[in-house]
Design an enzyme around this catalytic site. Sequence first.
Site, PDB file in Angstrom:
ATOM      1  N   ASP A  69       5.508   1.786  -8.118  1.00  0.00           N
ATOM      2  CA  ASP A  69       6.344   0.665  -7.970  1.00  0.00           C
ATOM      3  C   ASP A  69       5.696  -0.592  -8.961  1.00  0.00           C
ATOM      4  OD1 ASP A  69       8.676  -0.697  -6.472  1.00  0.00           O
ATOM      5  OD2 ASP A  69       6.905  -2.152  -6.403  1.00  0.00           O
ATOM      6  N   TYR A  74       5.818  -8.323 -13.074  1.00  0.00           N
ATOM      7  CA  TYR A  74       4.419  -8.201 -12.854  1.00  0.00           C
ATOM      8  C   TYR A  74       3.479  -8.318 -14.222  1.00  0.00           C
ATOM      9  CZ  TYR A  74       6.405  -6.340  -8.286  1.00  0.00           C
ATOM     10  OH  TYR A  74       7.135  -6.000  -7.321  1.00  0.00           O
ATOM     11  N   LYS A 102      12.089  -3.144 -12.217  1.00  0.00           N
ATOM     12  CA  LYS A 102      12.847  -4.075 -11.807  1.00  0.00           C
ATOM     13  C   LYS A 102      13.286  -5.089 -12.760  1.00  0.00           C
ATOM     14  CE  LYS A 102      10.320  -3.800  -7.265  1.00  0.00           C
ATOM     15  NZ  LYS A 102       8.829  -3.903  -7.800  1.00  0.00           N
ATOM     16  N   HIS A 135      15.680  -7.335  -9.210  1.00  0.00           N
ATOM     17  CA  HIS A 135      14.631  -7.820  -8.217  1.00  0.00           C
ATOM     18  C   HIS A 135      15.047  -8.860  -7.309  1.00  0.00           C
ATOM     19  CE1 HIS A 135      10.116  -8.346  -9.034  1.00  0.00           C
ATOM     20  NE2 HIS A 135      10.344  -8.556  -7.913  1.00  0.00           N
TER      21      HIS A 135
HETATM   22  N1  LIG Z   1      10.742  -6.785  -4.703  1.00  0.00           N
HETATM   23  C1  LIG Z   1       9.813  -7.755  -4.531  1.00  0.00           C
HETATM   24  O1  LIG Z   1      10.243  -8.794  -4.422  1.00  0.00           O
HETATM   25  C2  LIG Z   1       8.644  -7.612  -4.106  1.00  0.00           C
HETATM   26  C3  LIG Z   1       7.823  -8.441  -3.684  1.00  0.00           C
HETATM   27  C4  LIG Z   1       6.451  -8.452  -3.402  1.00  0.00           C
HETATM   28  C5  LIG Z   1       5.872  -7.229  -3.526  1.00  0.00           C
HETATM   29  N2  LIG Z   1       6.526  -5.940  -4.040  1.00  0.00           N
HETATM   30  C6  LIG Z   1       5.896  -4.818  -4.256  1.00  0.00           C
HETATM   31  O2  LIG Z   1       5.400  -4.215  -3.188  1.00  0.00           O
HETATM   32  C7  LIG Z   1       3.855  -4.143  -3.365  1.00  0.00           C
HETATM   33  C8  LIG Z   1       2.954  -4.364  -2.208  1.00  0.00           C
HETATM   34  O3  LIG Z   1       3.082  -5.898  -1.730  1.00  0.00           O
HETATM   35  P1  LIG Z   1       1.907  -6.781  -1.584  1.00  0.00           P
HETATM   36  O4  LIG Z   1       0.985  -6.431  -2.905  1.00  0.00           O
HETATM   37  O5  LIG Z   1       2.863  -8.171  -1.515  1.00  0.00           O
HETATM   38  O6  LIG Z   1       1.413  -6.584  -0.074  1.00  0.00           O
HETATM   39  P2  LIG Z   1       0.680  -5.450   0.466  1.00  0.00           P
HETATM   40  O7  LIG Z   1       0.738  -4.069   0.131  1.00  0.00           O
HETATM   41  O8  LIG Z   1       1.094  -5.613   2.130  1.00  0.00           O
HETATM   42  O9  LIG Z   1      -1.001  -5.981   0.690  1.00  0.00           O
HETATM   43  C9  LIG Z   1      -1.563  -5.887  -0.392  1.00  0.00           C
HETATM   44  C10 LIG Z   1      -3.041  -6.315  -0.273  1.00  0.00           C
HETATM   45  O10 LIG Z   1      -3.748  -5.687   0.692  1.00  0.00           O
HETATM   46  C11 LIG Z   1      -4.941  -5.428   0.512  1.00  0.00           C
HETATM   47  N3  LIG Z   1      -5.131  -4.150   1.152  1.00  0.00           N
HETATM   48  C12 LIG Z   1      -4.312  -2.847   0.707  1.00  0.00           C
HETATM   49  N4  LIG Z   1      -4.769  -1.763   1.443  1.00  0.00           N
HETATM   50  C13 LIG Z   1      -5.807  -2.259   2.551  1.00  0.00           C
HETATM   51  C14 LIG Z   1      -6.179  -1.669   3.549  1.00  0.00           C
HETATM   52  N5  LIG Z   1      -5.997  -0.591   3.792  1.00  0.00           N
HETATM   53  N6  LIG Z   1      -7.115  -2.605   4.219  1.00  0.00           N
HETATM   54  C15 LIG Z   1      -7.237  -3.865   4.171  1.00  0.00           C
HETATM   55  N7  LIG Z   1      -6.512  -4.356   2.990  1.00  0.00           N
HETATM   56  C16 LIG Z   1      -5.787  -3.661   1.959  1.00  0.00           C
HETATM   57  C17 LIG Z   1      -5.045  -5.119  -1.081  1.00  0.00           C
HETATM   58  O11 LIG Z   1      -6.275  -5.474  -1.394  1.00  0.00           O
HETATM   59  P3  LIG Z   1      -7.107  -4.699  -2.587  1.00  0.00           P
HETATM   60  O12 LIG Z   1      -6.011  -4.535  -3.787  1.00  0.00           O
HETATM   61  O13 LIG Z   1      -8.210  -5.690  -2.827  1.00  0.00           O
HETATM   62  O14 LIG Z   1      -7.593  -3.384  -2.053  1.00  0.00           O
HETATM   63  C18 LIG Z   1      -4.197  -6.553  -1.289  1.00  0.00           C
HETATM   64  O15 LIG Z   1      -4.608  -7.554  -1.292  1.00  0.00           O
HETATM   65  C19 LIG Z   1       3.730  -4.902  -4.548  1.00  0.00           C
HETATM   66  O16 LIG Z   1       2.307  -4.619  -5.116  1.00  0.00           O
HETATM   67  C20 LIG Z   1       4.857  -4.832  -5.276  1.00  0.00           C
HETATM   68  O17 LIG Z   1       4.756  -3.401  -5.850  1.00  0.00           O
HETATM   69  C21 LIG Z   1       7.634  -6.260  -4.503  1.00  0.00           C
END
Ligand SMILES: NC(=O)c1ccc[n+]([C@@H]2O[C@H](COP(=O)([O-])OP(=O)(O)OC[C@H]3O[C@@H](n4cnc5c(N)ncnc54)[C@H](OP(=O)(O)O)[C@@H]3O)[C@@H](O)[C@H]2O)c1
Length: 338
Positions: A69, A74, A102, A135
Amino acid sequence: MTRLTSFLRYISRHAPTMARPAATLRTGAQMPLLGLGTGPGSVGSWQTSTEPIYEAVKVAIDTGYRHIDTAESYADEKAVGKALQEKIGSAVERKDMFITSKLWNTRHHPDDVLPACQRSLTDLGLDYLDLYLMHFPVAWTRGDVYYPKDDNGRAILCTPDVPFMDTWKAMENLVDAGLVKAIGVSNFNISQMEEVLTNGRIKPAVNQVESHPYLVCSKLLKCAAENDVVITAYSPLGRPGEAGLHGVTPFKDPKVISIAEKHNKTPAQVCLRWQVQRGVVIVPKSVTPARILENSQIFDFELSAEEMETISGLNKDARIVKFGMCDDHPQWPFNGAF
Ligand SMILES: NC(=O)c1ccc[n+]([C@@H]2O[C@H](COP(=O)([O-])OP(=O)(O)OC[C@H]3O[C@@H](n4cnc5c(N)ncnc54)[C@H](OP(=O)(O)O)[C@@H]3O)[C@@H](O)[C@H]2O)c1
Protein backbone atom coordinates in the site's frame (compact mmCIF):
# COMPACT_ATOMS: atom_id res chain seq x y z
CA MET A 1 26.55 -13.53 7.44
CA THR A 2 24.71 -10.34 8.49
CA ARG A 3 21.78 -10.56 10.91
CA LEU A 4 19.44 -9.47 8.07
CA THR A 5 20.73 -12.22 5.76
CA SER A 6 20.25 -14.90 8.39
CA PHE A 7 16.80 -13.50 9.17
CA LEU A 8 15.86 -13.67 5.47
CA ARG A 9 17.10 -17.28 5.35
CA TYR A 10 14.89 -18.05 8.34
CA ILE A 11 11.79 -16.53 6.76
CA SER A 12 12.41 -18.06 3.35
CA ARG A 13 12.10 -21.44 5.11
CA HIS A 14 8.81 -20.42 6.72
CA ALA A 15 7.14 -18.11 4.18
CA PRO A 16 6.05 -20.72 1.63
CA THR A 17 3.87 -22.44 4.24
CA MET A 18 2.00 -19.23 5.11
CA ALA A 19 -1.52 -19.07 3.81
CA ARG A 20 -2.34 -15.87 1.98
CA PRO A 21 -6.12 -15.39 2.15
CA ALA A 22 -7.68 -12.69 0.00
CA ALA A 23 -10.84 -10.63 -0.36
CA THR A 24 -12.63 -10.82 -3.69
CA LEU A 25 -13.22 -7.40 -5.21
CA ARG A 26 -16.35 -6.61 -7.25
CA THR A 27 -14.06 -6.82 -10.31
CA GLY A 28 -13.36 -10.47 -9.45
CA ALA A 29 -9.74 -9.68 -8.51
CA GLN A 30 -8.21 -11.18 -5.38
CA MET A 31 -6.90 -8.60 -2.91
CA PRO A 32 -4.64 -10.17 -0.26
CA LEU A 33 -6.03 -9.53 3.23
CA LEU A 34 -2.54 -8.64 4.43
CA GLY A 35 -0.61 -5.78 2.86
CA LEU A 36 2.44 -3.78 3.90
CA GLY A 37 1.75 -0.12 4.72
CA THR A 38 4.42 2.29 3.54
CA GLY A 39 2.98 5.58 4.82
CA PRO A 40 5.09 8.13 6.62
CA GLY A 41 3.37 8.22 10.03
CA SER A 42 1.87 11.60 10.93
CA VAL A 43 0.06 13.51 8.18
CA GLY A 44 2.45 15.93 6.55
CA SER A 45 5.61 14.28 7.85
CA TRP A 46 7.93 12.29 5.64
CA GLN A 47 10.57 9.71 6.25
CA THR A 48 13.92 11.49 6.44
CA SER A 49 15.06 8.70 4.13
CA THR A 50 13.05 6.28 2.04
CA GLU A 51 15.79 3.64 2.37
CA PRO A 52 13.97 1.83 5.24
CA ILE A 53 10.85 1.55 3.07
CA TYR A 54 12.89 0.15 0.18
CA GLU A 55 14.35 -2.49 2.51
CA ALA A 56 10.97 -3.16 4.15
CA VAL A 57 9.24 -3.87 0.82
CA LYS A 58 11.95 -6.38 -0.11
CA VAL A 59 11.77 -8.08 3.31
CA ALA A 60 7.95 -8.15 3.10
CA ILE A 61 8.01 -9.87 -0.30
CA ASP A 62 10.53 -12.42 0.97
CA THR A 63 8.29 -12.95 4.00
CA GLY A 64 5.31 -13.74 1.77
CA TYR A 65 3.47 -10.39 1.50
CA ARG A 66 1.93 -9.95 -1.93
CA HIS A 67 0.19 -6.60 -1.32
CA ILE A 68 1.86 -3.20 -0.92
CA ASP A 69 0.00 0.00 0.00
CA THR A 70 1.53 3.29 -1.11
CA ALA A 71 0.46 6.77 -2.24
CA GLU A 72 1.87 9.76 -4.09
CA SER A 73 1.76 11.81 -0.88
CA TYR A 74 4.01 9.32 0.96
CA ALA A 75 6.82 10.51 -1.34
CA ASP A 76 8.22 6.98 -1.36
CA GLU A 77 6.90 5.53 -4.59
CA LYS A 78 10.37 5.54 -6.17
CA ALA A 79 11.75 3.53 -3.23
CA VAL A 80 8.80 1.12 -3.34
CA GLY A 81 9.26 0.86 -7.11
CA LYS A 82 12.97 0.11 -6.80
CA ALA A 83 12.23 -2.75 -4.39
CA LEU A 84 9.45 -4.08 -6.65
CA GLN A 85 11.70 -4.03 -9.68
CA GLU A 86 14.33 -6.04 -7.81
CA LYS A 87 11.81 -8.69 -6.78
CA ILE A 88 9.44 -8.90 -9.77
CA GLY A 89 10.72 -11.42 -12.28
CA SER A 90 12.95 -13.16 -9.72
CA ALA A 91 11.18 -13.70 -6.37
CA VAL A 92 7.64 -12.99 -7.61
CA GLU A 93 5.64 -12.43 -10.75
CA ARG A 94 3.86 -9.13 -11.32
CA LYS A 95 0.49 -10.88 -11.57
CA ASP A 96 0.93 -12.23 -8.04
CA MET A 97 1.50 -8.79 -6.53
CA PHE A 98 -1.33 -6.41 -5.58
CA ILE A 99 -0.21 -2.77 -5.65
CA THR A 100 -2.36 0.08 -4.35
CA SER A 101 -1.63 3.78 -4.79
CA LYS A 102 -3.69 6.89 -4.10
CA LEU A 103 -4.64 10.14 -5.78
CA TRP A 104 -3.68 13.02 -3.50
CA ASN A 105 -5.90 15.96 -2.46
CA THR A 106 -4.01 18.41 -4.69
CA ARG A 107 -4.75 16.30 -7.80
CA HIS A 108 -8.57 16.28 -7.70
CA HIS A 109 -9.05 18.54 -10.73
CA PRO A 110 -10.13 16.19 -13.56
CA ASP A 111 -7.21 17.46 -15.72
CA ASP A 112 -4.73 16.38 -13.02
CA VAL A 113 -5.96 12.81 -12.47
CA LEU A 114 -4.38 11.09 -15.49
CA PRO A 115 -0.95 12.79 -15.06
CA ALA A 116 -0.93 11.94 -11.33
CA CYS A 117 -1.66 8.29 -12.03
CA GLN A 118 0.95 8.17 -14.79
CA ARG A 119 3.54 9.70 -12.44
CA SER A 120 2.82 7.07 -9.78
CA LEU A 121 3.14 4.32 -12.40
CA THR A 122 6.47 5.72 -13.61
CA ASP A 123 7.84 6.05 -10.08
CA LEU A 124 6.72 2.53 -9.21
CA GLY A 125 8.06 1.16 -12.51
CA LEU A 126 4.70 -0.47 -13.29
CA ASP A 127 2.37 -0.38 -16.27
CA TYR A 128 -0.79 -0.82 -14.20
CA LEU A 129 -1.99 -0.50 -10.60
CA ASP A 130 -4.23 -3.12 -9.04
CA LEU A 131 -6.08 -0.44 -7.11
CA TYR A 132 -6.14 3.37 -7.20
CA LEU A 133 -7.89 5.19 -4.37
CA MET A 134 -9.07 8.77 -3.99
CA HIS A 135 -7.07 9.50 -0.83
CA PHE A 136 -9.54 11.92 0.79
CA PRO A 137 -12.87 13.47 -0.29
CA VAL A 138 -11.73 17.14 -0.17
CA ALA A 139 -9.92 18.94 -3.03
CA TRP A 140 -6.95 21.14 -2.08
CA THR A 141 -5.39 23.79 -4.30
CA ARG A 142 -3.71 22.36 -7.41
CA GLY A 143 0.07 22.02 -7.56
CA ASP A 144 3.08 20.16 -6.30
CA VAL A 145 2.96 21.33 -2.66
CA TYR A 146 1.41 18.36 -0.87
CA TYR A 147 0.26 20.36 2.16
CA PRO A 148 -0.61 23.87 0.90
CA LYS A 149 -1.38 25.94 4.01
CA ASP A 150 -2.31 29.54 4.73
CA ASP A 151 -0.78 31.65 7.52
CA ASN A 152 -3.17 30.09 10.03
CA GLY A 153 -2.12 26.57 9.13
CA ARG A 154 -5.38 25.87 7.31
CA ALA A 155 -5.31 23.83 4.09
CA ILE A 156 -5.70 26.00 0.98
CA LEU A 157 -8.70 24.52 -0.75
CA CYS A 158 -9.21 24.19 -4.49
CA THR A 159 -11.01 27.22 -5.94
CA PRO A 160 -13.46 26.71 -7.48
CA ASP A 161 -14.14 23.56 -5.51
CA VAL A 162 -13.99 20.20 -7.30
CA PRO A 163 -16.78 17.91 -6.07
CA PHE A 164 -15.43 14.42 -5.51
CA MET A 165 -17.80 12.96 -8.12
CA ASP A 166 -15.99 15.00 -10.80
CA THR A 167 -12.71 13.51 -9.65
CA TRP A 168 -14.29 10.05 -9.57
CA LYS A 169 -15.38 10.35 -13.23
CA ALA A 170 -11.76 11.09 -14.21
CA MET A 171 -10.67 8.04 -12.20
CA GLU A 172 -13.19 5.90 -14.10
CA ASN A 173 -11.35 6.87 -17.29
CA LEU A 174 -8.17 5.33 -15.85
CA VAL A 175 -9.94 1.97 -15.67
CA ASP A 176 -11.11 2.37 -19.28
CA ALA A 177 -7.52 3.15 -20.31
CA GLY A 178 -6.22 0.00 -18.58
CA LEU A 179 -3.94 1.95 -16.24
CA VAL A 180 -5.70 0.71 -13.11
CA LYS A 181 -7.59 -2.54 -12.56
CA ALA A 182 -9.91 -1.18 -9.86
CA ILE A 183 -10.73 2.15 -8.25
CA GLY A 184 -11.90 3.00 -4.78
CA VAL A 185 -12.03 5.67 -2.11
CA SER A 186 -10.36 6.37 1.21
CA ASN A 187 -11.59 8.25 4.27
CA PHE A 188 -15.13 8.38 2.84
CA ASN A 189 -17.92 8.24 5.42
CA ILE A 190 -21.04 6.16 4.80
CA SER A 191 -23.06 8.83 2.98
CA GLN A 192 -20.07 9.82 0.80
CA MET A 193 -19.47 6.17 -0.11
CA GLU A 194 -23.17 5.82 -0.94
CA GLU A 195 -22.99 8.88 -3.19
CA VAL A 196 -20.25 7.25 -5.26
CA LEU A 197 -22.13 3.93 -5.27
CA THR A 198 -25.27 5.66 -6.52
CA ASN A 199 -23.76 8.02 -9.07
CA GLY A 200 -20.61 6.29 -10.23
CA ARG A 201 -20.57 4.51 -13.59
CA ILE A 202 -17.94 2.28 -11.97
CA LYS A 203 -18.71 1.46 -8.34
CA PRO A 204 -15.94 1.75 -5.73
CA ALA A 205 -14.26 -1.60 -5.04
CA VAL A 206 -12.67 -0.52 -1.75
CA ASN A 207 -12.95 2.11 0.96
CA GLN A 208 -9.72 2.45 2.99
CA VAL A 209 -10.37 3.94 6.42
CA GLU A 210 -8.70 4.14 9.80
CA SER A 211 -9.75 1.17 11.94
CA HIS A 212 -8.41 -0.62 15.02
CA PRO A 213 -10.01 -1.93 18.22
CA TYR A 214 -10.57 1.66 19.42
CA LEU A 215 -12.24 2.65 16.10
CA VAL A 216 -14.36 -0.30 15.08
CA CYS A 217 -16.42 1.28 12.21
CA SER A 218 -19.22 -1.30 12.51
CA LYS A 219 -21.84 0.77 10.62
CA LEU A 220 -19.47 1.31 7.71
CA LEU A 221 -18.61 -2.39 7.59
CA LYS A 222 -22.30 -3.31 7.41
CA CYS A 223 -22.99 -0.80 4.61
CA ALA A 224 -19.88 -1.94 2.73
CA ALA A 225 -20.87 -5.61 2.97
CA GLU A 226 -24.35 -4.81 1.64
CA ASN A 227 -22.83 -2.99 -1.33
CA ASP A 228 -19.92 -5.27 -2.21
CA VAL A 229 -17.28 -2.78 -1.09
CA VAL A 230 -14.18 -4.20 0.61
CA ILE A 231 -12.93 -2.26 3.63
CA THR A 232 -9.21 -1.81 4.22
CA ALA A 233 -8.13 -0.80 7.73
CA TYR A 234 -5.28 1.67 7.89
CA SER A 235 -3.40 2.29 11.15
CA PRO A 236 -4.63 -1.19 12.20
CA LEU A 237 -2.27 -1.19 15.20
CA GLY A 238 -3.44 2.24 16.28
CA ARG A 239 -0.05 3.67 15.29
CA PRO A 240 1.66 2.84 18.61
CA GLY A 241 2.97 5.82 20.55
CA GLU A 242 1.17 8.35 18.36
CA ALA A 243 -0.14 11.37 20.24
CA GLY A 244 -3.43 11.12 18.31
CA LEU A 245 -4.51 8.30 20.61
CA HIS A 246 -2.94 10.09 23.60
CA GLY A 247 -0.24 7.46 23.78
CA VAL A 248 -2.85 4.72 24.21
CA THR A 249 -2.23 1.69 22.04
CA PRO A 250 -4.99 -0.87 21.45
CA PHE A 251 -2.49 -3.68 21.57
CA LYS A 252 -1.52 -2.62 25.09
CA ASP A 253 -5.16 -2.98 26.16
CA PRO A 254 -5.43 -5.53 29.05
CA LYS A 255 -8.26 -7.39 27.30
CA VAL A 256 -6.24 -7.71 24.09
CA ILE A 257 -3.20 -8.84 26.10
CA SER A 258 -5.21 -11.52 27.88
CA ILE A 259 -6.63 -12.86 24.58
CA ALA A 260 -3.12 -12.86 23.11
CA GLU A 261 -1.74 -14.86 26.04
CA LYS A 262 -4.46 -17.46 25.57
CA HIS A 263 -3.45 -17.99 21.93
CA ASN A 264 0.29 -17.67 22.51
CA LYS A 265 0.32 -14.74 20.11
CA THR A 266 1.34 -11.10 20.50
CA PRO A 267 -1.30 -8.41 21.15
CA ALA A 268 -0.42 -6.86 17.76
CA GLN A 269 -1.21 -10.17 16.07
CA VAL A 270 -4.57 -10.31 17.89
CA CYS A 271 -5.49 -6.79 16.66
CA LEU A 272 -4.64 -7.82 13.09
CA ARG A 273 -6.34 -11.22 13.31
CA TRP A 274 -9.56 -9.57 14.59
CA GLN A 275 -9.68 -7.44 11.42
CA VAL A 276 -9.04 -10.21 8.89
CA GLN A 277 -11.46 -12.52 10.71
CA ARG A 278 -14.21 -9.95 10.11
CA GLY A 279 -13.23 -9.72 6.43
CA VAL A 280 -11.27 -6.47 6.65
CA VAL A 281 -8.03 -6.05 4.67
CA ILE A 282 -5.12 -4.73 6.78
CA VAL A 283 -2.04 -2.70 5.85
CA PRO A 284 0.13 -2.58 8.99
CA LYS A 285 3.29 -0.57 8.44
CA SER A 286 6.66 -1.67 9.73
CA VAL A 287 10.24 -1.18 8.66
CA THR A 288 11.43 -3.73 11.23
CA PRO A 289 12.01 -7.20 9.71
CA ALA A 290 10.96 -9.10 12.85
CA ARG A 291 7.69 -7.12 13.04
CA ILE A 292 7.02 -7.55 9.31
CA LEU A 293 7.19 -11.30 9.98
CA GLU A 294 5.20 -11.08 13.24
CA ASN A 295 2.40 -9.16 11.52
CA SER A 296 2.13 -11.84 8.85
CA GLN A 297 1.75 -14.75 11.29
CA ILE A 298 -1.97 -14.31 11.85
CA PHE A 299 -3.50 -16.99 9.65
CA ASP A 300 -2.74 -19.97 11.89
CA PHE A 301 -5.14 -19.26 14.77
CA GLU A 302 -8.77 -18.25 15.22
CA LEU A 303 -10.48 -15.97 17.71
CA SER A 304 -13.71 -17.27 19.26
CA ALA A 305 -16.99 -15.42 18.66
CA GLU A 306 -16.78 -14.18 22.26
CA GLU A 307 -13.22 -12.90 21.79
CA MET A 308 -14.24 -11.14 18.56
CA GLU A 309 -17.07 -9.44 20.49
CA THR A 310 -14.79 -8.48 23.38
CA ILE A 311 -12.39 -6.74 20.99
CA SER A 312 -15.21 -4.98 19.11
CA GLY A 313 -16.52 -3.86 22.52
CA LEU A 314 -13.32 -1.85 23.09
CA ASN A 315 -14.52 0.79 20.60
CA LYS A 316 -13.97 4.40 21.71
CA ASP A 317 -14.43 6.06 18.30
CA ALA A 318 -10.83 7.26 18.83
CA ARG A 319 -9.40 8.60 15.60
CA ILE A 320 -5.70 9.34 14.92
CA VAL A 321 -5.80 10.71 11.37
CA LYS A 322 -8.12 13.73 11.29
CA PHE A 323 -7.04 15.98 8.39
CA GLY A 324 -8.09 18.74 10.81
CA MET A 325 -6.60 21.47 8.60
CA CYS A 326 -9.73 21.35 6.42
CA ASP A 327 -12.38 20.40 8.98
CA ASP A 328 -14.57 23.35 7.97
CA HIS A 329 -15.07 21.99 4.43
CA PRO A 330 -18.61 20.63 3.89
CA GLN A 331 -17.14 17.35 2.61
CA TRP A 332 -14.73 16.88 5.55
CA PRO A 333 -15.74 13.28 6.28
CA PHE A 334 -15.37 12.91 10.01
CA ASN A 335 -18.64 14.63 10.98
CA GLY A 336 -20.47 11.73 9.31
CA ALA A 337 -20.99 8.12 10.34
CA PHE A 338 -18.34 5.43 9.87
N1 LIG B 1 -5.61 6.28 3.47
C1 LIG B 1 -5.11 7.04 4.40
O1 LIG B 1 -5.50 8.20 4.60
C2 LIG B 1 -4.02 6.47 5.29
C3 LIG B 1 -3.67 7.14 6.47
C4 LIG B 1 -2.70 6.57 7.29
C5 LIG B 1 -2.10 5.37 6.94
N2 LIG B 1 -2.43 4.74 5.76
C6 LIG B 1 -1.79 3.46 5.36
O2 LIG B 1 -1.87 2.53 6.42
C7 LIG B 1 -0.56 2.10 6.78
C8 LIG B 1 -0.49 1.72 8.25
O3 LIG B 1 -0.92 2.76 9.08
P1 LIG B 1 0.03 3.55 10.10
O4 LIG B 1 1.43 3.50 9.60
O5 LIG B 1 -0.60 4.86 10.32
O6 LIG B 1 -0.16 2.75 11.48
P2 LIG B 1 0.07 1.28 12.04
O7 LIG B 1 0.33 0.32 10.95
O8 LIG B 1 -1.05 1.02 12.96
O9 LIG B 1 1.36 1.48 12.94
C9 LIG B 1 2.65 1.58 12.39
C10 LIG B 1 3.65 1.68 13.55
O10 LIG B 1 3.57 0.48 14.32
C11 LIG B 1 4.85 -0.07 14.53
N3 LIG B 1 4.66 -1.52 14.49
C12 LIG B 1 4.37 -2.28 13.40
N4 LIG B 1 4.21 -3.56 13.74
C13 LIG B 1 4.40 -3.65 15.08
C14 LIG B 1 4.36 -4.71 16.02
N5 LIG B 1 4.08 -5.96 15.63
N6 LIG B 1 4.61 -4.41 17.31
C15 LIG B 1 4.90 -3.16 17.71
N7 LIG B 1 4.94 -2.10 16.87
C16 LIG B 1 4.69 -2.34 15.56
C17 LIG B 1 5.70 0.45 13.40
O11 LIG B 1 7.03 0.60 13.84
P3 LIG B 1 8.32 0.18 12.93
O12 LIG B 1 8.06 0.66 11.52
O13 LIG B 1 9.42 0.93 13.60
O14 LIG B 1 8.46 -1.29 13.04
C18 LIG B 1 5.07 1.81 13.11
O15 LIG B 1 5.65 2.80 13.93
C19 LIG B 1 0.33 3.26 6.36
O16 LIG B 1 1.67 2.89 6.29
C20 LIG B 1 -0.29 3.62 5.04
O17 LIG B 1 0.11 2.69 4.04
C21 LIG B 1 -3.41 5.27 4.96
